[in-house]
Design an enzyme around this catalytic site. Structure first.
Site, PDB file in Angstrom:
ATOM      1  N   THR A 176      40.276  42.435  41.137  1.00 39.72           N
ATOM      2  CA  THR A 176      40.976  43.525  41.807  1.00 39.72           C
ATOM      3  C   THR A 176      42.025  42.894  42.720  1.00 39.72           C
ATOM      4  OG1 THR A 176      38.969  44.869  41.796  1.00 39.72           O
ATOM      5  CG2 THR A 176      40.723  45.538  43.304  1.00 39.72           C
ATOM      6  N   VAL A 177      43.222  43.470  42.727  1.00 43.63           N
ATOM      7  CA  VAL A 177      44.321  42.908  43.524  1.00 43.63           C
ATOM      8  C   VAL A 177      44.620  43.840  44.692  1.00 43.63           C
ATOM      9  CG1 VAL A 177      46.713  42.096  43.502  1.00 43.63           C
ATOM     10  CG2 VAL A 177      45.284  41.804  41.464  1.00 43.63           C
ATOM     11  N   LYS A 201      44.154  38.352  44.941  1.00 44.85           N
ATOM     12  CA  LYS A 201      43.416  38.647  43.717  1.00 44.85           C
ATOM     13  C   LYS A 201      41.947  38.294  43.968  1.00 44.85           C
ATOM     14  CE  LYS A 201      43.454  37.579  38.738  1.00 44.85           C
ATOM     15  NZ  LYS A 201      44.217  36.870  37.673  1.00 44.85           N
ATOM     16  N   GLY A 251      41.178  44.984  37.056  1.00 42.40           N
ATOM     17  CA  GLY A 251      40.899  44.720  35.650  1.00 42.40           C
ATOM     18  C   GLY A 251      39.424  44.415  35.463  1.00 42.40           C
ATOM     19  N   THR A 252      39.094  43.771  34.353  1.00 49.86           N
ATOM     20  CA  THR A 252      37.690  43.488  34.040  1.00 49.86           C
ATOM     21  C   THR A 252      37.070  42.548  35.064  1.00 49.86           C
ATOM     22  OG1 THR A 252      38.252  43.705  31.700  1.00 49.86           O
ATOM     23  CG2 THR A 252      36.128  42.693  32.225  1.00 49.86           C
ATOM     24  N   TYR A 253      37.828  41.537  35.463  1.00 52.07           N
ATOM     25  CA  TYR A 253      37.263  40.504  36.325  1.00 52.07           C
ATOM     26  C   TYR A 253      37.813  40.504  37.748  1.00 52.07           C
ATOM     27  CZ  TYR A 253      35.906  38.681  31.763  1.00 52.07           C
ATOM     28  OH  TYR A 253      35.381  38.552  30.504  1.00 52.07           O
ATOM     29  N   ASP A 267      49.527  36.043  27.617  1.00 52.98           N
ATOM     30  CA  ASP A 267      49.293  37.441  27.992  1.00 52.98           C
ATOM     31  C   ASP A 267      50.567  38.044  28.587  1.00 52.98           C
ATOM     32  OD1 ASP A 267      47.926  39.836  28.271  1.00 52.98           O
ATOM     33  OD2 ASP A 267      46.968  39.282  30.162  1.00 52.98           O
ATOM     34  N   LEU A 327      46.024  47.412  44.745  1.00 56.46           N
ATOM     35  CA  LEU A 327      47.198  47.507  43.870  1.00 56.46           C
ATOM     36  C   LEU A 327      46.824  47.718  42.415  1.00 56.46           C
ATOM     37  CD1 LEU A 327      49.239  44.558  45.437  1.00 56.46           C
ATOM     38  CD2 LEU A 327      49.511  47.004  45.899  1.00 56.46           C
ATOM     39  N   GLY A 328      45.653  47.236  42.028  1.00 56.88           N
ATOM     40  CA  GLY A 328      45.240  47.386  40.633  1.00 56.88           C
ATOM     41  C   GLY A 328      43.957  46.616  40.395  1.00 56.88           C
TER      42      GLY A 328
END
Length: 475
Positions: free
Chosen positions: A28-29, A45, A24-26, A138, A21-22
């Site tokens: 993946t989902v 996640k 980031g830095t730390y 955030d 699904l997406g």
């Protein structure tokens, strides 16, 4: 409990991970399904241990701690977390509607009524967190998920326990949604979340963030500027919406709207947020309205019908069953129709009072003593002129909100004059004038509320594209 593979999604004993699904830095989902008979859909996640440093490990532990201890309909639910030699896995509830960023892009801009419904849900979640001294840090559309008609805050990777007097200086969040005090690396507190809410509301209404830029340096320059935030030229938003936006997007955190003021702001209007209680409140008020209507108390009945409709519309929004939604819409049409009839009858009832008040106003202006008083108290004459302007604006129907503002301003001045006026004929006339203007102001306020409620009730009839229909806040 889990195992990893160098190719494709990691393997989990109890879940089958499917589409990504997406990332980031730390983390993946992935979307995943429980292997049991229920085939429950979840989001997983996946955090690679090798990417974690001391700070990010602390953030992850705080995220898990917060999500394990909070349970709220507008905050994504952490079902479980597991780990293996390579990864840590957060098992989260599945939100089928995607994120708010995608929703806004698919519509380009959102009608104010829909943006308000989103904002109410964000406010509800923030109040829950604020009461527990938790700051998200955030907030952005990408971290707000949609599940059917329900909006949920997600990704608490930067969240912190922060008392109102706590201050931080660590840079957290996404630059486009960061408060100026954070970008400038000054001390900041929980009010940075309110700035982020302002950016989200601005983007929902106008299709772009207030500091949309082509590069980070341009973005930083705009954020560091001391120029006050302005709405786009020609922006058509209500008075309350404009006020909230500008108070949220106040660069100086000490002058920014407080959490208490935000939660009670008339645009947020948490009293009329869609909830399980909305229908019960609406039914109770409409029963009172019907009784007063039968008793011939038209003005009271009109007020109660308007109040009932303010709860019926959120009840439509909250209801998920299509047939029950349609039944509620029919009731709204029925009660709105009766309210319109009563509005006309009340206007007719008030006509004589309005004419009598005009006579009182003319006497106050025209007598010799009235002229002497005008020289002594020019504010009174100015208030009477403002009252005439308000009536003219109301009768023209061009801007009811402006007319209502004039009524409220002139009434403030006239009440001061009444307090200073000695007993006598003049005081009686002034009292009669104030009573008449209050009646007109209340009538106008009901009319404005009726128009707003009818606009809200029509929101769910707007055509939606298939790609966003399932995630629209008004079905």
């Amino acid at each position: 409990m889990a195992s990893s593979s160098g190719f494709g999604p990691p393997k989990l004993n109890d879940f089958i991970l499917t589409e990504r699904l997406g990332s980031g830095t730390y983390a993946t989902v992935y979307k995943a399904y429980r292997k049991q008979d229920s085939r429950e859909a979840v989001a997983v996640k996946v955090v690679a241990k090798k990417t974690l440093n001391k700070a990010s490990t602390e953030n992850l532990l705080t995220e898990i701690e917060i999500l394990k201890t909070v349970r709220h309909p507008h905050i994504v639910h952490l079902k479980d977390f597991v780990w293996d030699s390579e990864n840590i896995y957060l098992i989260l509830e599945w939100c089928s509607g995607g994120d708010l960023s995608r929703f806004i892009r698919s519509r380009r801009i959102l009608p104010e009524g829909i943006a308000r419904r989103f904002l109410q849900q964000i406010a509800c979640a923030l109040k829950f967190l604020h009461d527990r001294n938790i700051s998200h840090l955030d907030l952005k559309p990408q971290n707000i998920l949609l599940s059917g008609s329900v909006l949920k805050l997600a990704d608490f990777g930067f969240a912190q326990y922060m008392s109102p007097w706590d201050e931080k200086s660590v840079l957290r969040g996404s630059p486009l949604y960061m408060a100026p005090e954070m970008v400038c690396r000054r001390q900041y507190d929980s009010r940075v979340d309110l700035w982020s809410v302002g950016v989200i509301l601005y983007e929902a209404l106008f299709g772009r963030a207030p500091f949309a830029s082509r590069s980070y340096s341009e973005l930083e320059e705009k954020i560091r500027s001391d120029q006050p935030i302005e709405l786009p030229p020609g922006a058509r938003v209500s008075k309350h919406c404009r006020d909230l936006l500008l108070r949220l997007l106040e660069r100086n955190p000490n002058a920014r709207i407080t959490f208490a003021e935000f939660f009670t702001h008339p645009f947020v209007d948490m009293e009329h947020m869609p909830s399980a209680e909305s229908l019960g409140k609406a039914k109770e008020l409409v029963q009172q309205a019907v009784q007063k209507d039968q008793d011939g108390e038209r003005s009271v009945a009109l007020s109660l019908y308007c109040s009932a409709l303010e709860h019926f519309v959120p009840a439509i929004y909250y209801e998920s069953d299509r047939q029950r939604k349609d039944v509620l819409r029919q009731k709204v049409c029925q009660y709105a129709s009766r309210a319109e009839e009563l509005k006309a009858l009340v206007a007719s009832d008030n006509k004589l009072i309005f004419e009598q008040a005009r006579t009182s106003r003319d006497i106050l202006r025209g007598t010799k003593r009235g002229r002497e008083m005008s020289r002594e108290q020019p504010r009174l004459l100015a208030a009477l002129e403002m009252a005439s302007d308000a009536i003219a604006k109301e009768q023209s129907g061009v801007d009811d909100n402006e007319a209502l503002d004039d009524y409220q301003n002139c009434l403030g001045e006239l009440l001061l004059a009444l307090a200073a006026e000695p007993q006598g004929r003049r005081r009686e006339l002034l009292h009669s004038e104030i009573k008449s203007l209050m009646s007109r102001a209340e009538y106008l306020k009901k009319n404005i509320k009726m128009q707003e409620t009818q606009r809200d009730a029509s929101l769910d009839r707007e055509p939606l594209s298939d790609s966003v229909r399932s995630s629209c806040c008004v079905q």
